[in-house]
Design a protein around this motif. Structure first.
Motif, short mmCIF file in Angstrom:
data_model
loop_
_atom_site.label_atom_id
_atom_site.label_comp_id
_atom_site.label_asym_id
_atom_site.label_seq_id
_atom_site.Cartn_x
_atom_site.Cartn_y
_atom_site.Cartn_z
N GLU A 188 0.71 -1.12 0.13
CA GLU A 188 0.06 -0.16 -0.12
C GLU A 188 0.94 1.32 0.11
O GLU A 188 0.68 2.51 -0.74
CB GLU A 188 -0.69 0.01 1.24
CG GLU A 188 -2.21 0.86 0.95
CD GLU A 188 -2.93 1.00 2.30
OE1 GLU A 188 -2.78 0.21 3.20
OE2 GLU A 188 -3.79 1.85 2.31
N ASN A 189 2.04 1.22 0.82
CA ASN A 189 2.63 2.46 1.02
C ASN A 189 3.73 2.53 -0.39
O ASN A 189 3.89 3.90 -0.81
CB ASN A 189 3.69 2.13 2.07
CG ASN A 189 3.03 2.82 3.32
OD1 ASN A 189 3.02 4.13 3.63
ND2 ASN A 189 2.96 1.58 4.29
N LEU A 197 2.57 1.79 -3.20
CA LEU A 197 1.53 2.68 -4.14
C LEU A 197 1.32 4.04 -3.85
O LEU A 197 1.46 4.92 -4.83
CB LEU A 197 0.15 2.10 -3.94
CG LEU A 197 -0.43 0.96 -4.80
CD1 LEU A 197 -1.99 0.72 -4.31
CD2 LEU A 197 -0.75 1.50 -6.40
N VAL A 198 1.29 4.48 -2.89
CA VAL A 198 1.36 5.73 -2.39
C VAL A 198 2.48 6.69 -2.97
O VAL A 198 2.56 7.79 -3.16
CB VAL A 198 1.19 5.95 -0.89
CG1 VAL A 198 1.17 7.56 -0.62
CG2 VAL A 198 -0.16 5.53 -0.41
N GLU A 251 2.34 7.26 -6.66
CA GLU A 251 1.25 8.21 -6.63
C GLU A 251 1.80 9.70 -6.45
O GLU A 251 1.79 10.49 -7.00
CB GLU A 251 0.37 7.96 -5.73
CG GLU A 251 -0.97 8.78 -6.00
CD GLU A 251 -1.36 8.75 -7.66
OE1 GLU A 251 -1.64 7.31 -7.82
OE2 GLU A 251 -1.66 9.49 -8.37
N PHE A 252 2.75 9.56 -5.30
CA PHE A 252 3.53 10.91 -4.89
C PHE A 252 4.47 11.43 -5.89
O PHE A 252 4.66 12.57 -6.34
CB PHE A 252 4.26 10.82 -3.52
CG PHE A 252 3.34 10.86 -2.38
CD1 PHE A 252 3.69 10.81 -1.05
CD2 PHE A 252 1.79 11.38 -2.65
CE1 PHE A 252 2.67 11.06 -0.11
CE2 PHE A 252 0.99 11.40 -1.62
CZ PHE A 252 1.40 11.22 -0.33
N LEU A 297 3.04 13.55 -8.74
CA LEU A 297 2.82 14.88 -8.41
C LEU A 297 3.14 16.06 -9.09
O LEU A 297 4.49 16.32 -9.26
CB LEU A 297 2.76 14.94 -6.88
CG LEU A 297 1.93 14.04 -6.07
CD1 LEU A 297 2.16 14.42 -4.69
CD2 LEU A 297 0.51 14.42 -6.31
N GLU A 298 2.26 17.08 -9.26
CA GLU A 298 2.70 18.17 -9.86
C GLU A 298 2.61 19.22 -8.73
O GLU A 298 1.79 18.95 -7.82
CB GLU A 298 1.83 18.77 -11.07
CG GLU A 298 2.16 17.88 -12.44
CD GLU A 298 0.89 17.94 -13.23
OE1 GLU A 298 0.39 19.01 -13.23
OE2 GLU A 298 0.97 17.13 -14.05
N ASN A 348 -0.91 19.79 -7.54
CA ASN A 348 -1.69 18.75 -6.62
C ASN A 348 -1.42 18.80 -5.15
O ASN A 348 -0.21 18.67 -4.87
CB ASN A 348 -1.23 17.24 -7.13
CG ASN A 348 -1.44 17.12 -8.46
OD1 ASN A 348 -0.57 16.74 -9.24
ND2 ASN A 348 -2.80 17.07 -9.01
N ASP A 349 -2.59 19.51 -4.41
CA ASP A 349 -2.33 19.55 -3.24
C ASP A 349 -2.22 18.10 -2.39
O ASP A 349 -3.34 17.27 -3.04
CB ASP A 349 -3.45 20.31 -2.56
CG ASP A 349 -3.37 21.66 -2.94
OD1 ASP A 349 -4.19 22.46 -2.87
OD2 ASP A 349 -2.26 22.09 -3.17
N VAL A 350 -1.60 17.88 -1.45
CA VAL A 350 -2.01 16.66 -0.64
C VAL A 350 -2.44 16.92 0.56
O VAL A 350 -2.02 17.83 1.39
CB VAL A 350 -0.08 15.96 -0.34
CG1 VAL A 350 -0.49 14.61 0.60
CG2 VAL A 350 0.32 15.99 -1.75
N ALA A 386 5.10 15.17 2.99
CA ALA A 386 4.11 13.97 2.77
C ALA A 386 5.32 12.99 2.12
O ALA A 386 5.24 11.71 2.79
CB ALA A 386 3.23 14.10 2.05
N VAL A 432 6.10 9.25 3.75
CA VAL A 432 5.91 7.93 3.21
C VAL A 432 7.04 7.09 2.82
O VAL A 432 7.46 6.02 3.25
CB VAL A 432 5.23 8.01 1.82
CG1 VAL A 432 5.36 6.61 0.99
CG2 VAL A 432 3.76 8.66 1.88
#
Lengths: 134, 123
Positions: B37-38, B40-41, B44-45, B48-49, B52-54, B70, B74
């Motif tokens: 899962e981590n 995956l995150v 995803e991060f 990020l542009e 894109n707020d987190v 963030a 992670v």
């Protein structure tokens, strides 16, 4: 522990055959339930994509926001160009509509690979259970 | 200690090792899920542009986070999970070795006990 052995089904006695059948049954039930779970998650993602599509062009559209199951308050969409998407482990990312759609489509494709692998395993187990049906 | 008591003791110890093994395997599986899962995150991060707020879910509230913070969080979590996995895997190996030894002990104790039984019946 020795690796998996090839046992001829005709060599086993009745009690062992019953055991094998029970084990196959359990495995089949477990695989089928996993399959259904994956399908349900896929449906949720498709639903998300549908929602994102509906949001398009909804700038300043009036909406009703639920505060409880039976209490709504009127509101207006302030930003119809971005949504906040759950990416896992408690993190959410603000994405534009096309980014969000791409994200969900990628998740659906990823699930598809797992689902086809499961389908294959299920078909094989069913064949083991009842070779006369092939 | 009579052979019977010894046999009972060894059986108990073996069963305790089995229970420990089950717990360790469950922990390893849980860590495996957390790891994927981590990761995956993390992927995803990386996409990020700056726009894109987190946000992080704290209770019922989404709190805005700094992107860099963030990402660091992670990565730290990922390293921690990997360390935990190594530790649990070592634990599993250790229990496995102890289990094998205990099994040998059990077989020896059982054989000795059965021998004693047969000697008592036919002296």
């Amino acid at each position: 522990m020795s690796g998996p052995q090839q046992v001829n089904l005709t060599d086993l006695d009745l009690a062992q055959l019953a055991d094998v059948r029970k084990q196959l049954d359990e495995e089949l039930t477990h695989l089928t339930s996993s399959f259904q779970q994956l399908k349900a998650v896929q449906a949720k993602f498709r639903n998300c994509i549908e929602c994102v599509r509906e949001l398009k062009g909804g700038q300043s559209k009036p909406v009703l926001v639920p505060l409880t199951n039976s209490l709504y308050v009127p509101g207006k969409i302030t930003d119809a160009e971005s949504v906040i998407v759950d990416v896992g482990t408690g993190y959410y990312v603000k994405k534009t509509l096309p980014q969000a759609t791409a994200h969900y489509n990628a998740k659906i494709t990823y699930l598809n690979t797992n689902i086809s692998a499961l389908e294959e395993a299920i078909a094989k187990k069913q064949e083991n259970m009842d070779p006369s049906s092939t | 200690m009579s052979l019977q008591t010894k046999l009972q003791n060894v059986t108990q110890e073996f069963q305790k090792l089995q229970a420990d093994m089950a717990k360790a395997v469950e922990a390893r599986e849980r860590l495996g899920t957390q790891l994927s899962e981590n990761e995956l995150v993390k992927t995803e991060f990386e996409k990020l542009e700056p726009l894109n707020d987190v946000y992080k879910l704290i209770g019922p509230v989404l709190v805005k986070q700094d992107q860099a913070e963030a990402k660091t969080n992670v990565n730290t979590r990922l390293d921690f999970i990997k360390g935990e996995i190594k530790r649990v895997e070592a634990q599993i190996k250790d229990i496995e070795t102890k289990s094998e030894l205990k099994k040998a002990e059990y077989i020896a104790a059982q054989t000795a006990f059965e021998q004693q039984q047969s000697q008592q019946v036919s002296p």
